[in-house]
Write a protein that holds these residues in place. Structure first.
Motif, PDB file in Angstrom:
ATOM      1  N   ILE A  35      20.540 -13.091  55.453  1.00 33.72           N
ATOM      2  CA  ILE A  35      19.067 -12.521  55.580  1.00 33.72           C
ATOM      3  C   ILE A  35      18.971 -11.320  56.240  1.00 33.72           C
ATOM      4  O   ILE A  35      18.283 -10.315  55.680  1.00 33.72           O
ATOM      5  N   VAL A  36      19.697 -11.275  57.342  1.00 28.80           N
ATOM      6  CA  VAL A  36      19.608  -9.814  58.033  1.00 28.80           C
ATOM      7  C   VAL A  36      20.224  -8.895  57.379  1.00 28.80           C
ATOM      8  O   VAL A  36      19.792  -7.711  57.256  1.00 28.80           O
ATOM      9  N   GLY A  37      21.408  -8.973  56.629  1.00 25.37           N
ATOM     10  CA  GLY A  37      21.951  -7.976  55.821  1.00 25.37           C
ATOM     11  C   GLY A  37      21.219  -7.567  54.813  1.00 25.37           C
ATOM     12  O   GLY A  37      21.064  -6.543  54.436  1.00 25.37           O
ATOM     13  N   GLY A  38      20.689  -8.721  54.221  1.00 28.59           N
ATOM     14  CA  GLY A  38      20.031  -8.418  52.954  1.00 28.59           C
ATOM     15  C   GLY A  38      18.674  -7.458  52.991  1.00 28.59           C
ATOM     16  O   GLY A  38      18.444  -6.626  52.289  1.00 28.59           O
ATOM     17  N   MET A  39      18.083  -7.850  54.096  1.00 27.47           N
ATOM     18  CA  MET A  39      16.823  -6.938  54.356  1.00 27.47           C
ATOM     19  C   MET A  39      17.272  -5.520  54.871  1.00 27.47           C
ATOM     20  O   MET A  39      16.485  -4.567  54.578  1.00 27.47           O
ATOM     21  N   ILE A  40      18.372  -5.366  55.523  1.00 27.63           N
ATOM     22  CA  ILE A  40      18.514  -4.029  55.827  1.00 27.63           C
ATOM     23  C   ILE A  40      19.082  -3.291  54.706  1.00 27.63           C
ATOM     24  O   ILE A  40      18.802  -2.131  54.461  1.00 27.63           O
ATOM     25  N   LEU A  41      20.012  -4.003  53.666  1.00 22.03           N
ATOM     26  CA  LEU A  41      20.355  -3.380  52.579  1.00 22.03           C
ATOM     27  C   LEU A  41      19.214  -2.907  51.607  1.00 22.03           C
ATOM     28  O   LEU A  41      19.123  -2.144  50.753  1.00 22.03           O
ATOM     29  N   GLY A  42      18.007  -3.776  51.502  1.00 23.60           N
ATOM     30  CA  GLY A  42      16.952  -3.916  50.775  1.00 23.60           C
ATOM     31  C   GLY A  42      16.040  -2.772  51.155  1.00 23.60           C
ATOM     32  O   GLY A  42      15.261  -2.126  50.355  1.00 23.60           O
ATOM     33  N   LEU A  43      15.976  -2.541  52.503  1.00 23.90           N
ATOM     34  CA  LEU A  43      15.097  -1.456  52.873  1.00 23.90           C
ATOM     35  C   LEU A  43      15.920  -0.108  53.062  1.00 23.90           C
ATOM     36  O   LEU A  43      15.028   1.080  52.838  1.00 23.90           O
TER      37      LEU A  43
END
Length: 280
Positions: free
Chosen positions: A103-111
Motif C-alpha cells: 500500500i505504501v509503495g503503491g501510493m508513492i508510485l501512484g502519486l
C-alpha cells in the motif's frame, strides 16, 4: 377523516411491498448460492472417491474417507492444530507485511509518475524473480523461524499489492479531483472521498490474489526448512509414500484458503456497501 387516513396509508403499504419482495429475493439468492456451493463440494468429493476406487487407485491419491479418518486422528492427538496454526501464522503475518508495504509503495508510485517510470524496469525485474528459488536465501539470512517464512510470503505479496494500488490511484477520474478542488476541499477530504474509495477495489482484488500466494510462500518456506507446519507435513508424508497424510495437509490448506477468502468477502461487503453487486 377516517377515509382520508386510510387513503394516506395505502401508498405506505404499497411501498413496503417492493422492499419486502427485494429482501425475499436476496434471501433466496443467498440460499441458492449456498446450495450450489454445497452441491459442487459434494460432487467433487464423490468424483474423487470414485476415481480413487475404480480408476487411479487409492495408493496414489488416497480417498476422502481415509482423509476424514486421518483428520480425526490428527485432531485427537493435537497435531492438526499445531501444523495448521504454524502455517496460518506464517501466511497471515507475511500477508499483512506484504499488504502494508504494498500500500505504501503503491501510493508513492501512484502519486509520483516520474518516480514510477524511473524504477518500473527494475521493479518488474525484481517482480519476475522466482521467489521459490530465493527461499533458501531467506532461510540462510533469517533462520528457519517465523521471520524467514513471513518475509518470504511478504516478498511474494508486496509486488501484487503495490502494482494494483498504483493502478488504482492512476485510474482516478480527474473530473472528481477537479470538482473537489473547486470546492476548496482539504487534502484529507480528497483522500477520504476520492482517493481511498477509488483505491479500495484494486486493493481488495490484489489481496484476494495474495491469499493464495501467501499460502504457497508459507508452504515453500516449510519445505526448505521447518520442523512443523502443513508444508512440512506434506514433505514428510510424501517421503514415506503416505499419500493420505500428504493429501490431508493439502485439504487443510484448501480449507484455510476458503476461510481467508470468506473473511475477505465479509470485509469487502463492509467497505464497498455502496456497490449494488457487493451489497446484494
Amino acid at each position: 377523516m377516517t377515509a382520508l387516513s386510510e387513503n394516506l396509508s395505502k401508498p405506505v403499504v404499497a411501498s413496503s411491498r417492493p422492499a419486502a419482495s427485494k429482501r425475499r429475493q436476496r434471501s433466496w439468492l443467498a440460499l441458492r448460492g449456498a446450495l450450489d456451493r454445497l452441491a459442487a463440494i459434494i460432487f467433487m468429493i464423490v468424483a474423487w472417491q470414485l476415481a480413487a476406487q475404480f480408476w487411479i487407485g487409492e495408493k496414489w491419491i488416497s480417498t476422502p474417507v481415509k482423509i476424514a479418518e486421518r483428520l480425526w486422528e490428527m485432531l485427537l492427538d493435537g497435531s492438526l492444530q499445531i501444523h495448521t496454526w504454524e502455517t496460518f501464522k506464517e501466511a497471515f503475518v507475511g500477508l499483512l507485511m506484504g499488504v502494508a508495504l504494498g500500500i505504501v509503495g503503491g501510493m508513492i508510485l501512484g502519486l509520483s509518475r516520474r518516480l514510477s517510470e524511473a524504477i518500473d524496469p527494475v521493479l518488474m525485474g525484481i517482480y519476475s524473480l522466482p521467489r521459490v528459488s530465493l527461499a533458501p536465501m531467506f532461510v540462510i539470512w533469517l533462520g528457519i523461524g517465523l521471520l524467514a517464512k513471513a518475509t518470504l510470503v511478504a516478498s511474494m505479496v508486496v509486488f501484487v499489492v503495490m502494482l494494483n494500488v498504483r493502478e488504482g490511484i492512476r485510474s482516478i477520474d480527474r473530473d472528481h479531483i477537479d470538482a473537489f478542488r473547486s470546492m476548496n476541499a482539504s487534502r484529507w477530504m480528497m483522500w477520504r472521498h476520492v482517493m481511498i474509495p477509488s483505491m479500495i477495489p484494486w486493493l481488495l482484488a490484489s489481496i484476494r490474489i495474495g491469499i493464495g500466494m501467501a499460502l504457497v510462500g508459507a508452504v515453500v518456506g516449510e519445505l526448505i526448512g521447518a520442523s512443523q507446519g502443513l508444508g512440512w507435513y506434506v514433505s514428510s508424508s510424501s517421503s514415506i509414500y503416505d499419500m493420505t497424510g500428504a493429501f490431508t495437509a493439502l485439504v487443510v490448506l484448501m480449507i484455510l484458503a476458503m476461510i481467508f477468502n470468506f473473511a475477505l468477502s465479509l470485509l469487502e461487503k463492509r467497505l464497498m456497501f455502496w456497490r449494488p453487486s457487493v451489497s446484494s
